[in-house]
Design a protein around this motif. Sequence first.
Motif, mmCIF file in Angstrom:
data_model
loop_
_atom_site.group_PDB
_atom_site.id
_atom_site.type_symbol
_atom_site.label_atom_id
_atom_site.label_comp_id
_atom_site.label_asym_id
_atom_site.label_seq_id
_atom_site.Cartn_x
_atom_site.Cartn_y
_atom_site.Cartn_z
ATOM 1 N N UNK A 1 0.853 -1.200 0.000
ATOM 2 C CA UNK A 1 0.000 0.000 0.000
ATOM 3 C C UNK A 1 0.884 1.243 0.000
ATOM 4 N N UNK A 2 0.561 2.174 -0.869
ATOM 5 C CA UNK A 2 1.352 3.397 -1.015
ATOM 6 C C UNK A 2 1.415 4.170 0.298
ATOM 7 N N UNK A 3 2.571 4.815 0.531
ATOM 8 C CA UNK A 3 2.816 5.514 1.799
ATOM 9 C C UNK A 3 1.788 6.592 2.073
ATOM 10 N N UNK A 4 1.335 7.314 1.024
ATOM 11 C CA UNK A 4 0.387 8.401 1.275
ATOM 12 C C UNK A 4 -0.961 7.878 1.770
ATOM 13 N N UNK A 5 -1.359 6.685 1.309
ATOM 14 C CA UNK A 5 -2.597 6.083 1.810
ATOM 15 C C UNK A 5 -2.434 5.636 3.256
ATOM 16 N N UNK A 6 -1.295 5.027 3.558
ATOM 17 C CA UNK A 6 -1.020 4.585 4.921
ATOM 18 C C UNK A 6 -0.958 5.777 5.873
ATOM 19 N N UNK A 7 -0.274 6.840 5.469
ATOM 20 C CA UNK A 7 -0.090 7.995 6.346
ATOM 21 C C UNK A 7 -1.435 8.619 6.730
ATOM 22 N N UNK A 8 -2.342 8.757 5.765
ATOM 23 C CA UNK A 8 -3.639 9.358 6.070
ATOM 24 C C UNK A 8 -4.459 8.480 7.000
ATOM 25 N N UNK A 9 -4.468 7.184 6.715
ATOM 26 C CA UNK A 9 -5.238 6.266 7.545
ATOM 27 C C UNK A 9 -4.655 6.167 8.950
ATOM 28 N N UNK A 10 -3.330 6.037 9.052
ATOM 29 C CA UNK A 10 -2.683 5.918 10.356
ATOM 30 C C UNK A 10 -2.880 7.175 11.187
ATOM 31 N N UNK A 11 -2.820 8.350 10.552
ATOM 32 C CA UNK A 11 -3.018 9.601 11.285
ATOM 33 C C UNK A 11 -4.432 9.687 11.843
ATOM 34 N N UNK A 12 -5.412 9.250 11.067
ATOM 35 C CA UNK A 12 -6.804 9.271 11.514
ATOM 36 C C UNK A 12 -6.995 8.382 12.738
ATOM 37 N N UNK A 13 -6.455 7.151 12.674
ATOM 38 C CA UNK A 13 -6.624 6.196 13.770
ATOM 39 C C UNK A 13 -5.819 6.629 14.990
ATOM 40 N N UNK A 14 -4.612 7.112 14.771
ATOM 41 C CA UNK A 14 -3.763 7.537 15.890
ATOM 42 C C UNK A 14 -4.380 8.723 16.619
ATOM 43 N N UNK A 15 -4.941 9.673 15.886
ATOM 44 C CA UNK A 15 -5.593 10.817 16.520
ATOM 45 C C UNK A 15 -6.786 10.364 17.346
ATOM 46 N N UNK A 16 -7.573 9.427 16.805
ATOM 47 C CA UNK A 16 -8.714 8.893 17.567
ATOM 48 C C UNK A 16 -8.219 8.194 18.831
ATOM 49 N N UNK A 17 -7.155 7.439 18.710
ATOM 50 C CA UNK A 17 -6.605 6.689 19.847
ATOM 51 C C UNK A 17 -6.221 7.626 20.981
ATOM 52 N N UNK A 18 -5.607 8.765 20.652
ATOM 53 C CA UNK A 18 -5.114 9.676 21.684
ATOM 54 C C UNK A 18 -6.194 10.628 22.215
ATOM 55 N N UNK A 19 -7.238 10.877 21.443
ATOM 56 C CA UNK A 19 -8.212 11.894 21.860
ATOM 57 C C UNK A 19 -9.610 11.364 22.159
ATOM 58 N N UNK A 20 -10.010 10.262 21.517
ATOM 59 C CA UNK A 20 -11.411 9.841 21.612
ATOM 60 C C UNK A 20 -11.635 8.440 22.158
ATOM 61 N N UNK A 21 -10.598 7.640 22.306
ATOM 62 C CA UNK A 21 -10.809 6.274 22.782
ATOM 63 C C UNK A 21 -11.303 6.276 24.222
ATOM 64 N N UNK A 22 -12.352 5.524 24.466
ATOM 65 C CA UNK A 22 -12.942 5.384 25.790
ATOM 66 C C UNK A 22 -12.552 4.011 26.329
ATOM 67 N N UNK A 23 -11.634 3.986 27.292
ATOM 68 C CA UNK A 23 -11.135 2.689 27.763
ATOM 69 C C UNK A 23 -12.210 1.859 28.454
ATOM 70 N N UNK A 24 -13.294 2.482 28.880
ATOM 71 C CA UNK A 24 -14.377 1.697 29.474
ATOM 72 C C UNK A 24 -15.072 0.825 28.424
ATOM 73 N N UNK A 25 -14.830 1.115 27.147
ATOM 74 C CA UNK A 25 -15.430 0.335 26.056
ATOM 75 C C UNK A 25 -14.408 -0.620 25.433
ATOM 76 N N UNK A 26 -13.317 -0.890 26.131
ATOM 77 C CA UNK A 26 -12.218 -1.667 25.560
ATOM 78 C C UNK A 26 -12.657 -3.051 25.100
ATOM 79 N N UNK A 27 -13.480 -3.716 25.882
ATOM 80 C CA UNK A 27 -13.928 -5.063 25.506
ATOM 81 C C UNK A 27 -14.749 -4.998 24.220
ATOM 82 N N UNK A 28 -15.658 -4.056 24.134
ATOM 83 C CA UNK A 28 -16.486 -3.914 22.933
ATOM 84 C C UNK A 28 -15.638 -3.574 21.716
#
Length: 249
Positions: free
Chosen positions: A23-50
């Motif tokens: 997979x081309x780097x530009x596709x990976x970079x956009x997807x990884x940035x989206x998930x990483x930002x969610x991980x640091x700002x929006x992840x609710x650890x009380x929903x970890x099992x779900x």
Amino acid sequence: MPLAPDELAAFVADGVITKRGFVAAELIDRAAALVTDWYHTDMDQSRLVDYTQRTFAPEFGDHKDLLALFTRSGAADLVHELVGNFSPITTTQIQIRVPEAELQQVQPAKAMHVDGVACPHLDPAELRTFSLLVGVVLSGISDPTGGALRYVPGGHLRMAEWFRSEWALGITDQVPPHIDAEDGRPFLGQPGDVLFMHHLVPHAVGQNSSPTPRLMAYFRVSHVDHASRRLEALRDPWLDFPALTSRIR
């Protein structure tokens, strides 16, 4: 570029094809940035099992930057070589193995299983199977103890035999004992690597003892006729792979 003969042979024997740096780097970079930002700002650890049982970042399941990992990378072309006509891919499953040091609770490990069969959060008589799993690496993993997916090469053939001869709807065992006892082969790689894995290949995931989260994007591919023949596809590993029929039968 089409799949090479040795790759097709490996898929028949092992149930797995790995494409490094696919997979081309530009596709990976956009997807990884989206998930990483969610991980640091929006992840609710009380929903970890779900999250672990279903998907992390569920609000981004149909985000264009995640779907592009499949639709714009060339992965769809290789899937068509294996499966033929498949149902549209409209969602991405994100799986994150959170570093143990960052956890407020234990993230459930995943024992050896085949997706959609006797899952702990499903009715044992309910099947949510598909044909092919496509996994895209979003964060590098070089250590098996970093939450790596572990799979059993050739397990698709052994599972099909079990489904034919011993298993029935309602059984809560996800795999037979001889497969459950196996550690499996860790899938290690770098961002942009892609795993094409037969649905029947049993796999497991353990804890992440590394200091960084392990990020993967998954796509569940179904042959257009899969939903009408789920039981048959469990017992015949090549039913959903018409392009490979001449190599097997």
